[in-house]
Design a protein around this motif. Structure first.
Motif, PDB file in Angstrom:
ATOM      1  N   HIS A  73       0.836  -1.192   0.000  1.00 36.34           N
ATOM      2  CA  HIS A  73       0.000   0.000   0.000  1.00 36.34           C
ATOM      3  C   HIS A  73       0.874   1.245   0.000  1.00 36.34           C
ATOM      4  O   HIS A  73       1.940   1.274   0.620  1.00 36.34           O
ATOM      5  CB  HIS A  73      -0.903   0.008   1.241  1.00 36.34           C
ATOM      6  CG  HIS A  73      -1.736  -1.230   1.375  1.00 36.34           C
ATOM      7  ND1 HIS A  73      -1.194  -2.450   1.706  1.00 36.34           N
ATOM      8  CD2 HIS A  73      -3.072  -1.432   1.221  1.00 36.34           C
ATOM      9  CE1 HIS A  73      -2.165  -3.356   1.745  1.00 36.34           C
ATOM     10  NE2 HIS A  73      -3.300  -2.765   1.452  1.00 36.34           N
ATOM     11  N   TYR A  74       0.407   2.262  -0.685  1.00 39.93           N
ATOM     12  CA  TYR A  74       1.162   3.518  -0.762  1.00 39.93           C
ATOM     13  C   TYR A  74       0.767   4.411   0.411  1.00 39.93           C
ATOM     14  O   TYR A  74      -0.419   4.628   0.653  1.00 39.93           O
ATOM     15  CB  TYR A  74       0.863   4.232  -2.085  1.00 39.93           C
ATOM     16  CG  TYR A  74       1.831   5.339  -2.409  1.00 39.93           C
ATOM     17  CD1 TYR A  74       3.041   5.054  -3.033  1.00 39.93           C
ATOM     18  CD2 TYR A  74       1.557   6.654  -2.078  1.00 39.93           C
ATOM     19  CE1 TYR A  74       3.945   6.064  -3.343  1.00 39.93           C
ATOM     20  CE2 TYR A  74       2.450   7.674  -2.366  1.00 39.93           C
ATOM     21  CZ  TYR A  74       3.642   7.367  -3.005  1.00 39.93           C
ATOM     22  OH  TYR A  74       4.533   8.362  -3.291  1.00 39.93           O
ATOM     23  N   PRO A  75       1.741   4.932   1.172  1.00 38.04           N
ATOM     24  CA  PRO A  75       1.391   5.739   2.347  1.00 38.04           C
ATOM     25  C   PRO A  75       0.612   6.990   1.973  1.00 38.04           C
ATOM     26  O   PRO A  75       0.925   7.675   1.012  1.00 38.04           O
ATOM     27  CB  PRO A  75       2.758   6.099   2.948  1.00 38.04           C
ATOM     28  CG  PRO A  75       3.712   5.977   1.804  1.00 38.04           C
ATOM     29  CD  PRO A  75       3.183   4.866   0.952  1.00 38.04           C
ATOM     30  N   GLY A  76      -0.408   7.272   2.732  1.00 33.89           N
ATOM     31  CA  GLY A  76      -1.199   8.479   2.495  1.00 33.89           C
ATOM     32  C   GLY A  76      -2.351   8.282   1.545  1.00 33.89           C
ATOM     33  O   GLY A  76      -3.197   9.162   1.404  1.00 33.89           O
ATOM     34  N   SER A  77      -2.414   7.129   0.864  1.00 36.26           N
ATOM     35  CA  SER A  77      -3.544   6.881  -0.025  1.00 36.26           C
ATOM     36  C   SER A  77      -4.722   6.347   0.771  1.00 36.26           C
ATOM     37  O   SER A  77      -4.592   5.990   1.949  1.00 36.26           O
ATOM     38  CB  SER A  77      -3.144   5.884  -1.117  1.00 36.26           C
ATOM     39  OG  SER A  77      -2.810   4.628  -0.546  1.00 36.26           O
ATOM     40  N   GLY A  78      -5.868   6.286   0.137  1.00 33.29           N
ATOM     41  CA  GLY A  78      -7.085   5.899   0.839  1.00 33.29           C
ATOM     42  C   GLY A  78      -7.011   4.535   1.485  1.00 33.29           C
ATOM     43  O   GLY A  78      -7.591   4.309   2.552  1.00 33.29           O
ATOM     44  N   GLN A 118       5.985  -0.270  -6.516  1.00 34.84           N
ATOM     45  CA  GLN A 118       5.591   0.584  -5.407  1.00 34.84           C
ATOM     46  C   GLN A 118       4.197   0.183  -4.942  1.00 34.84           C
ATOM     47  O   GLN A 118       3.516  -0.609  -5.601  1.00 34.84           O
ATOM     48  CB  GLN A 118       5.602   2.064  -5.778  1.00 34.84           C
ATOM     49  CG  GLN A 118       4.511   2.506  -6.736  1.00 34.84           C
ATOM     50  CD  GLN A 118       4.505   4.019  -6.932  1.00 34.84           C
ATOM     51  OE1 GLN A 118       5.543   4.658  -6.931  1.00 34.84           O
ATOM     52  NE2 GLN A 118       3.330   4.574  -7.106  1.00 34.84           N
ATOM     53  N   GLY A 119       3.774   0.714  -3.809  1.00 31.75           N
ATOM     54  CA  GLY A 119       2.483   0.352  -3.258  1.00 31.75           C
ATOM     55  C   GLY A 119       1.316   0.858  -4.093  1.00 31.75           C
ATOM     56  O   GLY A 119       1.447   1.788  -4.890  1.00 31.75           O
ATOM     57  N   MET A 120       0.175   0.219  -3.882  1.00 28.31           N
ATOM     58  CA  MET A 120      -1.037   0.606  -4.593  1.00 28.31           C
ATOM     59  C   MET A 120      -1.556   1.956  -4.119  1.00 28.31           C
ATOM     60  O   MET A 120      -1.570   2.235  -2.921  1.00 28.31           O
ATOM     61  CB  MET A 120      -2.128  -0.438  -4.375  1.00 28.31           C
ATOM     62  CG  MET A 120      -1.814  -1.798  -4.955  1.00 28.31           C
ATOM     63  SD  MET A 120      -3.122  -2.984  -4.614  1.00 28.31           S
ATOM     64  CE  MET A 120      -2.914  -3.220  -2.846  1.00 28.31           C
ATOM     65  N   ILE A 121      -1.948   2.786  -5.048  1.00 27.83           N
ATOM     66  CA  ILE A 121      -2.594   4.061  -4.735  1.00 27.83           C
ATOM     67  C   ILE A 121      -4.067   3.900  -5.066  1.00 27.83           C
ATOM     68  O   ILE A 121      -4.468   3.939  -6.225  1.00 27.83           O
ATOM     69  CB  ILE A 121      -1.977   5.219  -5.544  1.00 27.83           C
ATOM     70  CG1 ILE A 121      -0.465   5.309  -5.274  1.00 27.83           C
ATOM     71  CG2 ILE A 121      -2.652   6.534  -5.210  1.00 27.83           C
ATOM     72  CD1 ILE A 121       0.255   6.349  -6.111  1.00 27.83           C
ATOM     73  N   THR A 122      -4.867   3.662  -4.040  1.00 30.53           N
ATOM     74  CA  THR A 122      -6.271   3.355  -4.263  1.00 30.53           C
ATOM     75  C   THR A 122      -7.078   3.755  -3.033  1.00 30.53           C
ATOM     76  O   THR A 122      -6.521   3.940  -1.953  1.00 30.53           O
ATOM     77  CB  THR A 122      -6.471   1.853  -4.552  1.00 30.53           C
ATOM     78  OG1 THR A 122      -7.854   1.558  -4.659  1.00 30.53           O
ATOM     79  CG2 THR A 122      -5.876   1.004  -3.440  1.00 30.53           C
TER      80      THR A 122
END
Length: 257
Positions: free
Chosen positions: A120-125, A237-241
């Motif tokens: 997971h991408y930090p700061g994303s939902g 990289q992590g998912m931005i979702t």
């Protein structure tokens, strides 16, 4: 383990006194000018996989402070810790996603894809408590999110967590570079002292304008070069979702066995 280091403190500091630079919880800021006249070293030894320890400070049964301490990234000689654990985590994933009939580039892309679809991408939902309580419960302590320092200078535990559905940015591609050099035996081709790239098959890290996204100030990619000198970018990289773990099924993709 608690060690008395008062003698060391008195040898290192004038008059055996050192400033208390961090006030305890609920104390006024004016207390920061106090001196400590004795010292203790607290050593916590925990099993592999332990990311953070919670420490409570009591005096006469009164709770004075609560802090969270992270694992130490290096030993006293600046050698990274957890390298064996890191290799074990990589090999566990590689065994599941690599086959003998695919090329080295395909293996690196498969590993990058695994990281990109499980982390997971930090700061994303998908890292917010209101949006994704499943993820939050796994990566928080006492309601505090563990958005640890994810960059390459930190502990190998960060990269291990990236292989287990953790939180990462584009620095997760470090795992791909490590797999290429340590697990596939590919040479690291870039020589920083001369600024040159060696001939033949191998990899190196491309940062900023040398990455797959030159407009991004800090983006990092792995560059793979085959025996015919053809270059390919590999990114992870992590998912931005804004979806939950259940909706994007990341937990089903994480390799645990």
């Amino acid at each position: 383990m608690v060690s008395n280091t008062t003698e060391e403190l008195r040898a290192r500091y004038d008059y055996g006194r050192d400033n208390i630079v961090s006030p305890c919880a609920q104390q006024p800021i004016s207390d920061t000018d106090k001196k400590r006249l004795s010292a203790r070293k607290l050593t916590v030894k925990a099993g592999v996989g332990v990311r953070v320890c919670k420490i409570k400070a009591y005096r006469d049964d009164t709770l004075y402070d609560v802090i969270y301490i992270a694992t130490q990234p290096c030993d006293d000689k600046e050698n990274y810790l957890d390298e064996e654990y890191y290799a074990h985590a990589r090999h566990k994933v590689e065994t599941k996603i690599w086959t003998d009939n695919i090329t080295n580039l395909q293996k690196l892309n498969a590993l990058a894809s695994y990281i990109s679809t499980t982390t997971h991408y930090p700061g994303s939902g998908c890292t917010k408590k209101a949006t994704n309580p499943t993820f939050w419960n796994a990566f928080s302590v006492d309601g505090i999110d563990l958005y640890y320092n994810m960059f390459r200078t930190m502990s190998t535990l960060n990269r291990i967590m990236d292989l287990q559905g953790g939180i990462t940015t584009c620095v997760g591609v470090d795992i791909v570079q490590k797999a290429a050099t340590d697990d596939l035996g590919l040479p690291y081709l870039y020589d920083s002292t001369t600024g040159t790239i060696a001939d033949g098959e191998g990899v190196w890290l491309g940062i900023k304008s040398y990455s797959s996204n030159p407009s991004a100030a800090y983006h990092v990619s792995v560059i793979y070069k085959d025996a015919n000198e053809k270059r390919s970018f590999v990114d992870a990289q992590g998912m931005i979702t804004n979806t939950t773990c259940e909706e994007h099924e990341c937990l089903d993709k994480v390799i645990r066995d």
